[in-house]
Design a protein around this motif. Structure first.
Motif, short mmCIF file in Angstrom:
data_model
loop_
_atom_site.label_atom_id
_atom_site.label_comp_id
_atom_site.label_asym_id
_atom_site.label_seq_id
_atom_site.Cartn_x
_atom_site.Cartn_y
_atom_site.Cartn_z
N ASP A 1 46.96 62.67 27.98
CA ASP A 1 47.81 61.76 27.35
C ASP A 1 48.89 61.19 28.34
O ASP A 1 49.35 62.04 29.26
N ILE A 2 49.30 59.95 28.11
CA ILE A 2 50.21 59.17 28.80
C ILE A 2 50.98 58.46 27.88
O ILE A 2 50.51 57.63 27.12
N PHE A 3 52.48 58.71 27.57
CA PHE A 3 53.15 57.91 26.76
C PHE A 3 54.72 57.98 26.95
O PHE A 3 55.17 58.94 27.39
N MET A 4 55.24 56.77 26.62
CA MET A 4 56.86 56.72 26.71
C MET A 4 57.28 57.51 25.62
O MET A 4 57.24 57.23 24.45
N ILE A 5 58.46 58.44 26.17
CA ILE A 5 59.12 59.26 25.11
C ILE A 5 60.50 57.82 24.55
O ILE A 5 60.74 57.89 23.34
N ASP A 6 60.74 57.46 25.52
CA ASP A 6 61.97 56.26 25.50
C ASP A 6 61.65 55.48 26.65
O ASP A 6 61.11 55.76 27.48
N ASP A 7 62.81 54.71 26.94
CA ASP A 7 62.74 53.69 28.01
C ASP A 7 62.80 54.27 29.30
O ASP A 7 62.39 53.74 30.36
N ASP A 8 63.17 55.44 29.38
CA ASP A 8 63.44 56.24 30.79
C ASP A 8 62.67 57.32 30.94
O ASP A 8 62.93 58.03 31.81
N HIS A 9 61.85 57.73 30.10
CA HIS A 9 61.23 58.90 30.11
C HIS A 9 59.72 58.80 29.67
O HIS A 9 59.31 58.19 28.61
N LEU A 10 59.09 59.49 30.74
CA LEU A 10 57.36 59.14 30.51
C LEU A 10 56.86 60.51 30.36
O LEU A 10 57.21 61.22 31.22
N ALA A 11 56.03 60.84 29.40
CA ALA A 11 55.39 61.98 29.23
C ALA A 11 53.85 62.08 29.68
O ALA A 11 53.15 61.25 29.62
N LEU A 12 53.36 63.25 30.63
CA LEU A 12 52.25 63.19 31.26
C LEU A 12 51.43 64.82 30.90
O LEU A 12 52.47 65.66 30.84
N VAL A 13 50.46 64.62 29.83
CA VAL A 13 49.80 65.73 29.43
C VAL A 13 48.40 66.00 29.96
O VAL A 13 47.70 64.93 30.01
N MET A 14 48.11 67.11 30.31
CA MET A 14 46.66 67.69 30.50
C MET A 14 46.27 69.01 29.77
O MET A 14 47.10 70.07 30.21
#
Length: 594
Positions: free
Chosen positions: A390-403
């Motif tokens: 998964d790849i998603f923006m938590i807010d404008d300055d934080h990006l989450a990467l999930v494997m």
């Protein structure tokens, strides 16, 4: 056309089993008859030989008994011993007087005639000679008879009172005395032949196999232990082989008659007991196959046979009848199962589409953001899988990467994957570091998890403005990081925490590292290093590290392509063992791509 060929093939096979049964019966009867013949001939021959051998022994013993009563053998032997011990160097004289003598055994004998002490003219000699000659003349099978004296002191053997037929019908009295040298081993051989029918027979058959010859040495009592005296008798039995041949011919004729009669009876019985019932089963099977081919619906192909043989053939017919019923039931079930399978396959296709749609599929995911580049893909081992990213923006300055990788495969893993992905994203959107997110998600997954499923997860939250990545690892593979300093891809090894869904209220830890512009991150599931070829060998981490470092300049999409090509090259024709999921990330920083 096909039916015609099949009928011709069946016509060729018709009657072959019956012929095989007949030939088999004849062959087995013939083999049995041959064995019986050999055994019978052996017994017959042994009985004849044993009888003749016994006759020779009895003749020698009878002569010995008569001589003990009516002849002065000890006195004659004394005279022979006195003469031979007086002159022991007789070989030179013999060779001088008999230069042309080539008669085998005579070459080693000294021949006494009237010119050289006439032992043969003694009265006791003549008495012994008359007795031996009488026995020899009255026994047509008896060939030769004599008195033999072996003197162990001088090692001289004497032969006297010799009567021979020389293979003819008339007895010839050889009124001479012979002597020769001998070795002690000769006495051993005589003793062996006296008690061995086979050795006695073989010795003389080597000389002339046309005749059966037996020799018996009957010991004669003499007071001196150094002197051995024998009454020797040998007999020719010229009619033994002709008797055996006649016996064989008669037996062969009887065997031939028995074999033909037994073969005919056996064939008739086998035709009724085996061949006909088997043909009935074969005809039923042929009709069944032909009707099935032509879609002819009919029942009771085998159950209507009623063979009544009470053996394995009837049991085979019953089994075929049961099989016929089972096939009908199976076809009904197969039609239903096929329909169900088609429906399930369609549903799995929909489920697979839904699962793929749940994952980011369109890249770039955020085309408006130039601070990073990311590309990912997932190939399930079955229609649906348990891996996800998964790849998603938590807010404008934080990006989450999930494997993540769910335990197991197929539909159960896919359902658990949907739940896990949803919980992780929803909880991450609420804020907090990866460790806090894992603790809450783990407790939710443990609720009602009676199947004891779990999921390994790597979660990284990137602060886009600074390049700091806060990560947590719940039993997942360590990612690879390509540093800007050109050292190549290296594993980010940290202590792994427990997988999610295994134990409630588990504590998790976060770690952090900083990415500089231009640095790259490679995240994957265990389907990559554990990819297995047809020889059972795994891809393993060293090969993965090598292909990454061979492509340090590759952009995320190109990097995943290179890794997948190398995995496919290694695996070859082997089936995919596990879900294979990868994600490549490049950090460009606030200034845009370098």
């Amino acid at each position: 056309m096909n039916n015609s060929v099949s009928e011709k093939r069946e016509d060729k096979k018709t009657g072959k089993l019956s012929k095989k049964v007949m030939l088999s019966s004849i062959l087995h009867s013939g083999v049995l008859g041959t064995v019986v013949l050999l055994i019978s001939v052996g017994i017959f021959l042994y009985s004849i030989l044993s009888s003749n051998y016994g006759d020779t022994v009895n003749i020698a013993r009878t002569i010995s008994a008569v001589l003990q009563k009516s002849g002065d053998v000890p006195g004659l032997v004394d005279a022979v011993l006195a003469q031979e011990r007086e002159n022991q160097n007789f070989e030179e004289e013999f060779e001088k007087n008999n230069p042309a003598d080539t008669e085998g055994q005579l070459l080693n004998y000294r021949w006494y005639t009237e010119e050289n002490p006439p032992l043969a003219k003694r009265q006791d000699y003549q008495r012994v000679m008359d007795i031996i000659a009488t026995f020899n003349g009255n026994n047509p099978d008896l060939n030769g008879t004599c008195l033999m004296v072996f003197d162990k002191e001088t090692h001289i053997a004497s032969l006297l009172c010799d009567v021979e037929k020389f293979g003819g019908d008339e007895s010839v009295i050889v009124d001479d005395v012979l002597w020769r040298r001998f070795e002690d081993i000769e006495l051993d051989h005589i003793e062996e032949e006296r008690w061995s029918l086979l050795k006695n027979l073989i010795r003389y058959m080597k000389i002339d196999p046309r005749y059966v010859v037996f020799a018996w040495y009957e010991p004669f009592p003499y007071p001196d232990e150094n002197v051995i005296v024998f009454i020797e008798a040998d007999a020719f039995y010229t009619n033994v082989w002709s008797n055996v041949l006649s016996f064989i011919l008669i037996f062969l004729f009887l065997i031939l008659v028995v074999v033909l009669i037994m073969g005919a009876i056996y064939r008739s019985k086998m035709q009724k007991m085996i061949v006909n019932p088997i043909n009935s089963v074969a005809d039923a099977a042929r009709s069944y196959a032909l009707d099935r081919k032509n879609d002819v619906k009919k029942t009771k192909y085998f159950s209507s046979l009623n063979l009544g043989t009470g053996d394995e053939i009837e049991s085979l017919s019953d089994i075929m009848a049961d099989m016929e019923k089972e096939i009908e039931i199976y076809e009904e079930n197969l039609t239903r199962v096929t329909s169900e399978k088609e429906r399930l396959s369609a549903e799995l296709d929909v489920a697979s589409t839904i699962q793929r749609d749940m994952l980011p599929q369109i890249f770039p995911v955020y085309p408006e953001r130039s601070e990073f580049e990311v590309f990912a893909n997932m190939d399930p081992a079955k229609e649906v899988g348990g891996d996800f990213y998964d790849i998603f923006m938590i807010d404008d300055d934080h990006l989450a990467l999930v494997m993540a990788d769910v335990s197991g495969k197929g539909i159960p893993a896919a359902l658990f994957m949907v739940i896990s992905k949803t919980l992780i994203k929803n909880r991450a959107m609420m804020g907090g570091n990866p460790a806090e997110i894992f603790e809450d998600v783990n407790n939710r997954l443990c609720e009602g998890n009676k199947s004891f499923m779990f999921v390994t997860v790597w979660l990284g939250i990137l602060t886009i403005s600074t390049g700091e990545v806060v990560e947590a690892n719940a039993g997942h593979e360590d990612p690879f990081l390509l540093k800007k300093d050109g050292a190549g891809y290296e594993e980010l090894t940290v202590d792994h925490d427990l997988v999610l869904g295994a134990m409630k209220n588990t504590k998790y830890n976060s770690d952090s590292f900083v990415m500089k512009p231009g640095e790259k991150l490679f995240i994957y599931t265990d389907g990559v290093p554990e990819a297995t070829n047809s020889d059972g060998l795994r891809y393993e981490m060293p090969r993965l590290s090598k292909v990454l470092n061979d492509n340090i300049d590759a952009e995320p999409k190109e990097l995943l392509k290179k890794v997948r090509e190398d995995v496919d090259s290694f695996v070859g024709d082997a089936d995919q063992f596990d879900d294979l999921t990868m994600l490549a990330f490049k950090y460009n920083g606030k200034q845009g791509p370098l």
